[in-house]
Design a protein around this motif. Structure first.
Motif, short mmCIF file in Angstrom:
data_model
loop_
_atom_site.label_atom_id
_atom_site.label_comp_id
_atom_site.label_asym_id
_atom_site.label_seq_id
_atom_site.Cartn_x
_atom_site.Cartn_y
_atom_site.Cartn_z
N VAL A 105 -22.76 8.10 -14.75
CA VAL A 105 -23.01 9.54 -14.83
C VAL A 105 -23.92 9.92 -13.67
O VAL A 105 -24.99 9.33 -13.47
N THR A 106 -23.49 10.90 -12.88
CA THR A 106 -24.26 11.31 -11.71
C THR A 106 -24.98 12.63 -11.91
O THR A 106 -25.84 13.01 -11.12
N GLY A 107 -24.62 13.34 -12.97
CA GLY A 107 -25.27 14.62 -13.21
C GLY A 107 -24.64 15.31 -14.40
O GLY A 107 -23.74 14.78 -15.04
N LYS A 108 -25.13 16.50 -14.70
CA LYS A 108 -24.58 17.25 -15.82
C LYS A 108 -24.65 18.73 -15.49
O LYS A 108 -25.58 19.19 -14.82
N VAL A 109 -23.64 19.44 -15.96
CA VAL A 109 -23.58 20.89 -15.75
C VAL A 109 -23.28 21.55 -17.08
O VAL A 109 -22.81 20.91 -18.02
#
Length: 290
Positions: A205-209
């Motif tokens: 997981v590289t990020g969340k939006v």
């Protein structure tokens, strides 16, 4: 001397690609309600809609590695017929299939020392692996020999970007592809995770939006963020988990923003689909790094 390019069903190539490229496919298997099925059977169309219906209902679908018998069925006859073989395998970071294929090929080399038998751990999945296969076939058609293609592919894989989002991290968590702590992202406040396949061939997981629209925009923006250069490598592939309309929307947005046509849009096969789950959208391209 001629050589045959082989990959496996996790490359998620379309039937048209397989026919055009002339590649051979080793099929991984999946199991539903105690019955095993091949993910790819030549000339037989898998009912992906039904598979994803079962997944949405959280029916358990398990998968298995490439077996020695499958290697003997696909690879061995080619070697026996006098062909060298270049095999592009599903990421060792996600499956033991690469190790099984490598072990089988060690035996083949002993039996046929005159043959060139090269196995590449693509460190890729889905149409990332498919895109590497595309490049291998392209170089083969340009007249490059098996060692030249193998060396080029081994170098190119470090720049093959896999950027994707999924609706529900439950599937990756259940299959052991993500830690439990990572899996909470997909269940809180309509948060959508952004993921990629890293240099070690594993998923992170590289990020969340917040929201699906932002996640799809993030996929489109990722080409710019990863140094996509259409003048050098304009090829872009997209795979999806039974959400073709959204995949086509992403393709249209890529065309509008970067001026390139997405060459391939295809549904995930049952093996990759059972781990990524419905609603997956993934984009694959050559960038300056993964």
């Amino acid at each position: 001397m001629s050589y045959q390019i082989i990959t496996d069903s996790c490359a998620n190539l379309t039937d048209a690609q397989i026919a055009d490229y002339g590649v051979k496919i080793i099929s991984l298997k999946y199991c539903v309600a105690g019955t095993d099925y091949d993910s790819y059977i030549p000339g037989v169309k898998t009912d992906n809609k039904e598979i994803f219906r079962k997944l949405r209902e959280k029916e358990k679908i398990t998968t298995s590695l490439v077996s020695r018998g499958q290697c003997d069925d696909v690879i061995l006859p080619l070697i026996e017929s006098g062909s060298d073989v270049l095999i592009l395998s599903f990421s060792s970071g996600l499956s033991g299939s690469y190790q099984n294929v490598s072990t089988a090929c060690e035996d083949y080399r002993e039996q046929f020392p005159e043959r060139k038998i090269i196995v590449i751990d693509t460190l890729c999945a889905s149409l990332g692996q498919g895109l590497l296969t595309y490049f291998a076939v392209k170089m083969q058609r340009e007249g490059k020999d098996i060692e030249e293609v193998a060396k080029a592919i081994d170098e190119l894989k470090a720049n093959l970007c896999h950027i994707f989002t999924i609706d529900d991290l439950f599937f990756l968590k259940r299959g052991g592809r993500l830690s439990g702590s990572s899996a909470v992202f997909g269940t809180l406040l309509n948060i959508k995770p952004m993921l990629h396949t890293a240099d070690d061939g594993r998923l992170y997981v590289t990020g969340k939006v917040r929201g699906r629209a932002a996640a799809l925009k993030g996929i489109v923006d990722s080409l710019e963020e990863h140094g996509f250069d259409k003048s050098k490598n304009p090829e872009v592939f997209i795979s999806h988990g039974d959400c073709e309309d959204e995949a086509l929307k992403v393709a249209a947005d890529v065309k509008e923003k970067y001026g390139v046509e997405v060459q391939v849009t295809n549904c995930l096969d049952p093996v990759i689909g059972s781990h990524a789950g419905p609603g997956t959208i993934a984009i694959f391209f050559i960038g300056n790094n993964r």
